[in-house]
Design an enzyme around this catalytic site. Sequence first.
Site, mmCIF file in Angstrom:
data_model
loop_
_atom_site.group_PDB
_atom_site.id
_atom_site.type_symbol
_atom_site.label_atom_id
_atom_site.label_comp_id
_atom_site.label_asym_id
_atom_site.label_seq_id
_atom_site.Cartn_x
_atom_site.Cartn_y
_atom_site.Cartn_z
ATOM 1 N N ARG A 1 11.059 3.953 3.492
ATOM 2 C CA ARG A 1 10.720 2.974 4.540
ATOM 3 C C ARG A 1 11.987 2.226 4.893
ATOM 4 O O ARG A 1 12.761 1.834 4.015
ATOM 5 C CB ARG A 1 9.660 1.997 4.054
ATOM 6 C CG ARG A 1 9.452 0.842 5.028
ATOM 7 C CD ARG A 1 8.262 0.002 4.699
ATOM 8 N NE ARG A 1 7.032 0.734 4.950
ATOM 9 C CZ ARG A 1 5.813 0.189 4.893
ATOM 10 N NH1 ARG A 1 5.686 -1.094 4.594
ATOM 11 N NH2 ARG A 1 4.735 0.900 5.140
ATOM 12 N N ARG B 223 0.796 -1.221 0.000
ATOM 13 C CA ARG B 223 0.000 0.000 0.000
ATOM 14 C C ARG B 223 0.829 1.272 0.000
ATOM 15 O O ARG B 223 0.579 2.185 -0.799
ATOM 16 C CB ARG B 223 -0.908 0.051 1.249
ATOM 17 C CG ARG B 223 -2.206 -0.667 1.111
ATOM 18 C CD ARG B 223 -2.595 -1.235 2.456
ATOM 19 N NE ARG B 223 -1.611 -2.246 2.786
ATOM 20 C CZ ARG B 223 -1.725 -3.516 2.393
ATOM 21 N NH1 ARG B 223 -2.780 -3.918 1.762
ATOM 22 N NH2 ARG B 223 -0.772 -4.398 2.671
ATOM 23 N N THR B 224 1.790 1.365 0.901
ATOM 24 C CA THR B 224 2.463 2.657 1.070
ATOM 25 C C THR B 224 3.260 3.011 -0.186
ATOM 26 O O THR B 224 3.150 4.117 -0.727
ATOM 27 C CB THR B 224 3.373 2.616 2.311
ATOM 28 O OG1 THR B 224 2.606 2.110 3.401
ATOM 29 C CG2 THR B 224 3.893 3.993 2.657
HETATM 30 N N1 CP Z 1 -0.311 -0.020 5.852
HETATM 31 C C1 CP Z 1 0.876 -0.279 5.289
HETATM 32 O O1 CP Z 1 1.911 0.315 5.634
HETATM 33 O O2 CP Z 1 0.860 -1.252 4.327
HETATM 34 P P1 CP Z 1 2.113 -1.726 3.485
HETATM 35 O O3 CP Z 1 3.077 -2.382 4.452
HETATM 36 O O4 CP Z 1 1.571 -2.676 2.452
HETATM 37 O O5 CP Z 1 2.759 -0.516 2.878
#
Ligand code: CP
Length: 305
Positions: free
Chosen positions: A101, A51-52
Amino acid sequence: MRHLIDIQQLSREDISRLIETALDIIENPGRYSEVCRHKKLATLFFEPSTRTRLSFEAAMYELGGDVLGFSESNSSSAAKGESVSDTARTVGCYADIIAMRHPKEGAPLVASRTAGVPVINAGDGGHNHPTQTLADLLTIYREKGSFNNLTIGCCGDLKFGRTVHSLISAMSRYENVKFVLISPEELKVPKYIKTDVLEANNIPYIESTSLEDNIGKLDILYMTRVQRERFFNEADYLRLKDSYVLTPEKLKAAKADLSVMHPLPRVNEISVAVDDDPRACYFKQVLNGKYMRMALILKLLEVAV
Ligand code: CP
């Protein structure tokens, strides 16, 4: 504000303006479709993400900009021993803004000191995840119409769940907000969140190990996954991973206007049978995240629309 490392850097007014922009993007997407032409976003993801990373990339494309980056540390020179600081300084020569990240707490802050361009924390270890909180805030605003007078239950891994830490920080600035912190003893919210955030802001909270005992009093139930990747011991993870599973049966005791939230990915903690319940908001959070990241990119790049 040049970087977003911690949600506390955003005032209530900043959050209101970001929400206003996100709502305007939803209403008038065409107005924004070229505003970042010739701007580049670098997504530096040293940890897995769906998602991010993809919502940041979709956000930049929908603003007319371009995207470069990597989605695992092994495909970058970090695998050869390059520091976060040197990586950020290098990428700052190619991109106008960076979303990072990293499994180490504080890595995006370190990157922000040398990048020379705005750096956004896209999740640092078990510490913070401010842009997930922006997605959560837009979801709460659209569901409840306000951030005041809410009883928020956070359930699951409250120790390593960085989204919970950022959400508590953000919501502790609103009026008449209460928290119910539901977790196994081993996964309680860190002490600094209780002392420096909740108690420092006189926010009432209780800690409990029972979801069933508390679900009926909640306006928002924020479920979280047990964070396998932060455990040192697989046996502990296996023992704790299914501590809480939200089912339609358990929801019978909840308010009719409860909002069930989850940052996703989910493993077992919400039964798929809950997905069709009108109170399930977790896929709305996914979409709201893209709009808030668009609004944040515009703010940090100081793009006037
Ligand atoms: N909510 C979230 O951070 O999802 P991801 O780890 O898929 O980015």
